[in-house]
Design a protein around this motif. Structure first.
Motif, PDB file in Angstrom:
ATOM      1  N   GLN A 141       0.844  -1.179   0.000  1.00  9.33           N
ATOM      2  CA  GLN A 141       0.000   0.000   0.000  1.00  9.33           C
ATOM      3  C   GLN A 141       0.887   1.240   0.000  1.00  9.33           C
ATOM      4  O   GLN A 141       1.971   1.235   0.543  1.00  9.33           O
ATOM      5  CB  GLN A 141      -0.911   0.036   1.233  1.00  9.33           C
ATOM      6  CG  GLN A 141      -1.791  -1.181   1.367  1.00  9.33           C
ATOM      7  CD  GLN A 141      -2.598  -1.113   2.667  1.00  9.33           C
ATOM      8  OE1 GLN A 141      -2.655  -0.093   3.318  1.00  9.33           O
ATOM      9  NE2 GLN A 141      -3.214  -2.209   3.018  1.00  9.33           N
ATOM     10  N   GLU A 142       0.388   2.330  -0.613  1.00 12.35           N
ATOM     11  CA  GLU A 142       1.106   3.583  -0.584  1.00 12.35           C
ATOM     12  C   GLU A 142       0.938   4.233   0.786  1.00 12.35           C
ATOM     13  O   GLU A 142      -0.125   4.205   1.383  1.00 12.35           O
ATOM     14  CB  GLU A 142       0.553   4.529  -1.666  1.00 12.35           C
ATOM     15  CG  GLU A 142       0.808   4.055  -3.093  1.00 12.35           C
ATOM     16  CD  GLU A 142       2.283   4.026  -3.427  1.00 12.35           C
ATOM     17  OE1 GLU A 142       3.029   4.849  -2.865  1.00 12.35           O
ATOM     18  OE2 GLU A 142       2.684   3.183  -4.242  1.00 12.35           O
ATOM     19  N   ALA A 143       2.025   4.789   1.311  1.00  8.86           N
ATOM     20  CA  ALA A 143       1.944   5.471   2.596  1.00  8.86           C
ATOM     21  C   ALA A 143       1.009   6.665   2.491  1.00  8.86           C
ATOM     22  O   ALA A 143       1.078   7.460   1.561  1.00  8.86           O
ATOM     23  CB  ALA A 143       3.339   5.938   3.036  1.00  8.86           C
ATOM     24  N   SER A 144       0.104   6.811   3.413  1.00 10.79           N
ATOM     25  CA  SER A 144      -0.883   7.875   3.392  1.00 10.79           C
ATOM     26  C   SER A 144      -0.264   9.183   3.837  1.00 10.79           C
ATOM     27  O   SER A 144       0.600   9.222   4.710  1.00 10.79           O
ATOM     28  CB  SER A 144      -2.056   7.516   4.321  1.00 10.79           C
ATOM     29  OG  SER A 144      -2.939   8.608   4.433  1.00 10.79           O
ATOM     30  N   PRO A 201      -1.029  -4.969  19.955  1.00 11.42           N
ATOM     31  CA  PRO A 201      -1.928  -4.343  18.981  1.00 11.42           C
ATOM     32  C   PRO A 201      -1.558  -4.725  17.554  1.00 11.42           C
ATOM     33  O   PRO A 201      -0.451  -5.199  17.286  1.00 11.42           O
ATOM     34  CB  PRO A 201      -1.715  -2.844  19.223  1.00 11.42           C
ATOM     35  CG  PRO A 201      -0.321  -2.756  19.753  1.00 11.42           C
ATOM     36  CD  PRO A 201      -0.110  -3.993  20.573  1.00 11.42           C
ATOM     37  N   THR A 202      -2.469  -4.490  16.634  1.00 13.97           N
ATOM     38  CA  THR A 202      -2.242  -4.812  15.226  1.00 13.97           C
ATOM     39  C   THR A 202      -1.704  -3.636  14.437  1.00 13.97           C
ATOM     40  O   THR A 202      -1.278  -3.804  13.296  1.00 13.97           O
ATOM     41  CB  THR A 202      -3.560  -5.269  14.581  1.00 13.97           C
ATOM     42  OG1 THR A 202      -4.540  -4.228  14.740  1.00 13.97           O
ATOM     43  CG2 THR A 202      -4.077  -6.546  15.227  1.00 13.97           C
ATOM     44  N   ASN A 231      -5.148  -4.014   7.235  1.00 15.32           N
ATOM     45  CA  ASN A 231      -5.434  -2.741   7.913  1.00 15.32           C
ATOM     46  C   ASN A 231      -4.335  -2.349   8.897  1.00 15.32           C
ATOM     47  O   ASN A 231      -4.484  -2.476  10.112  1.00 15.32           O
ATOM     48  CB  ASN A 231      -6.783  -2.797   8.625  1.00 15.32           C
ATOM     49  CG  ASN A 231      -7.947  -2.805   7.648  1.00 15.32           C
ATOM     50  OD1 ASN A 231      -7.819  -2.356   6.511  1.00 15.32           O
ATOM     51  ND2 ASN A 231      -9.085  -3.313   8.083  1.00 15.32           N
ATOM     52  N   PRO A 232      -3.221  -1.814   8.392  1.00 10.84           N
ATOM     53  CA  PRO A 232      -2.092  -1.470   9.268  1.00 10.84           C
ATOM     54  C   PRO A 232      -2.394  -0.344  10.256  1.00 10.84           C
ATOM     55  O   PRO A 232      -1.634  -0.163  11.214  1.00 10.84           O
ATOM     56  CB  PRO A 232      -0.999  -1.056   8.279  1.00 10.84           C
ATOM     57  CG  PRO A 232      -1.727  -0.654   7.040  1.00 10.84           C
ATOM     58  CD  PRO A 232      -2.922  -1.552   6.963  1.00 10.84           C
ATOM     59  N   VAL A 265      -5.235  -7.489  11.207  1.00  9.74           N
ATOM     60  CA  VAL A 265      -4.406  -8.657  11.524  1.00  9.74           C
ATOM     61  C   VAL A 265      -2.944  -8.306  11.279  1.00  9.74           C
ATOM     62  O   VAL A 265      -2.620  -7.592  10.322  1.00  9.74           O
ATOM     63  CB  VAL A 265      -4.793  -9.876  10.671  1.00  9.74           C
ATOM     64  CG1 VAL A 265      -3.988 -11.107  11.101  1.00  9.74           C
ATOM     65  CG2 VAL A 265      -6.287 -10.162  10.749  1.00  9.74           C
ATOM     66  N   ALA A 266      -2.063  -8.802  12.124  1.00  6.36           N
ATOM     67  CA  ALA A 266      -0.628  -8.588  11.950  1.00  6.36           C
ATOM     68  C   ALA A 266       0.127  -9.825  12.411  1.00  6.36           C
ATOM     69  O   ALA A 266      -0.451 -10.739  13.017  1.00  6.36           O
ATOM     70  CB  ALA A 266      -0.161  -7.358  12.729  1.00  6.36           C
TER      71      ALA A 266
END
Length: 273
Positions: free
Chosen positions: A23-26, A42-43, A129-130, A137-138
Motif C-alpha cells: 500500500q502507498e503510505a498515506s 496491537p495490530t 489494515n495497518p 491482523v498482523a
C-alpha cells in the motif's frame, strides 16, 4: 539456531504477503496507537519514517505462596518503534532497571537480584489494515539477547511469534486477541522449551480516555516444573487534548491462580515523533 528460525519465518512471511498487501503510505498520519499498557499486542503499524517511544515509568508486582513472597520492581521499561514501510515496523526493547526480592516466609531470609534487563529486537508486519481499524491482523516476531546483568538476564537467546487480531464489535467496542508462542530457557539453564500465551481484551473510548480489560493466560512447559499463569487486567489511557501524539497510561492486574502474581501495577507514557 532458534533465533535464526524465528527471523527466517518473519522474512518468508514478508516475502509472501508484501506483493499482495503493498500500500502507498498515506499523507494523513494514522491514529495514535501504543503497545502500552496491556499485555496484548496491537495490530497497528507506524507510518513509514515515524518514531514512537514508549516508557514504563514504574512497575511493581507481588506474588505470595505458602513458602515465599516475591516482590518485583521495574523502572525505565523502554520500547522504541520505527516505521520501516507502511506495513512493517522495527522494535527495540530494554528494561533499564529491574529488581526482584524473594523472602522466605518461614525464616525471613531474603534473596535480591537487580540490574539492567535483556535487549529485545522485533518486527511487526501488517497483514490487514495497518492502522488497526476494522478487522485488523498482523504478525510479530522478536528475539531477546542475554545482554542484561548476570542476576536477571536469561540463560541464552529467546524468541517468540505473535499473531495479533483486532475485531470490531460495534462502533464503540472492539475485541483483541494475541496468541503467542515463545521459545524460552529452562529454569535450570540447561536447554530450551516452549511457552504459550493467549490474551483476549475488550476496550472502548470515552472522550480523552480509553478503558480496557484483558484476560491473560500463559502456559510454560518448563521440564523442571510446568506452570500455568492467568490474570485479569484493567487499563486506563489518557490522551492530553493539547498533545495528540502522547498518552499517559495506568495498568492494574489481578492474579487468578496461585502461579500468578497476586497484583501488578504500572504507570507509563508514550510519544510519537
Amino acid at each position: 539456531m532458534r533465533p535464526i528460525l524465528f527471523a527466517a519465518l518473519i522474512a518468508s512471511t514478508l516475502a509472501v504477503t508484501a506483493p499482495v498487501l503493498a500500500q502507498e503510505a498515506s499523507s494523513t498520519p494514522r491514529d495514535f496507537c501504543a503497545d502500552r499498557p496491556g499485555k496484548g499486542t496491537p495490530t497497528c503499524v507506524l507510518d513509514q519514517g515515524r518514531w514512537q517511544v514508549e516508557l514504563g515509568l514504574f512497575y511493581a508486582a507481588r506474588q505470595t505462596d505458602g513458602a515465599t513472597r516475591t516482590e518485583t520492581w521495574d523502572a525505565g521499561d523502554l520500547f522504541v518503534r520505527y516505521g520501516l514501510t507502511g506495513l512493517t515496523e522495527l522494535q527495540l526493547g530494554l528494561t533499564t532497571w529491574n529488581r526482584e526480592r524473594t523472602t522466605d516466609r518461614v525464616t525471613g531470609d531474603r534473596d535480591t537480584a537487580e540490574g539492567v534487563g535483556d535487549l529485545s529486537i522485533g518486527l511487526r508486519h501488517s497483514l490487514k489494515n495497518p492502522d488497526g481499524s476494522g478487522l485488523s491482523v498482523a504478525i510479530s516476531g522478536f528475539v531477546t539477547a542475554p545482554t542484561g546483568a548476570r542476576a536477571v538476564r536469561a540463560d541464552g537467546f529467546e524468541g517468540g511469534i505473535i499473531l495479533p487480531v483486532s475485531i470490531p464489535l460495534s462502533d464503540e467496542w472492539s475485541l483483541s486477541l494475541s496468541p503467542e508462542v515463545d521459545w524460552v530457557s529452562d529454569a535450570d539453564g540447561d536447554g530450551r522449551h516452549a511457552a504459550y500465551t493467549m490474551v483476549a481484551g475488550v476496550g472502548r473510548g470515552f472522550g480523552q480516555w480509553d478503558l480496557g480489560a484483558e484476560l491473560w493466560i500463559s502456559r510454560d512447559d518448563d521440564p523442571v516444573e510446568a506452570t500455568t499463569q492467568s490474570t485479569f487486567d484493567l487499563a486506563a489511557i489518557w490522551s492530553p487534548p493539547s498533545l495528540p501524539d502522547t498518552q499517559l497510561d495506568f495498568g492494574l492486574d489481578f492474579g487468578l491462580n496461585d502461579d500468578s502474581p497476586d497484583v501488578e501495577f504500572g504507570v507509563g507514557v508514550a510519544r510519537r515523533f
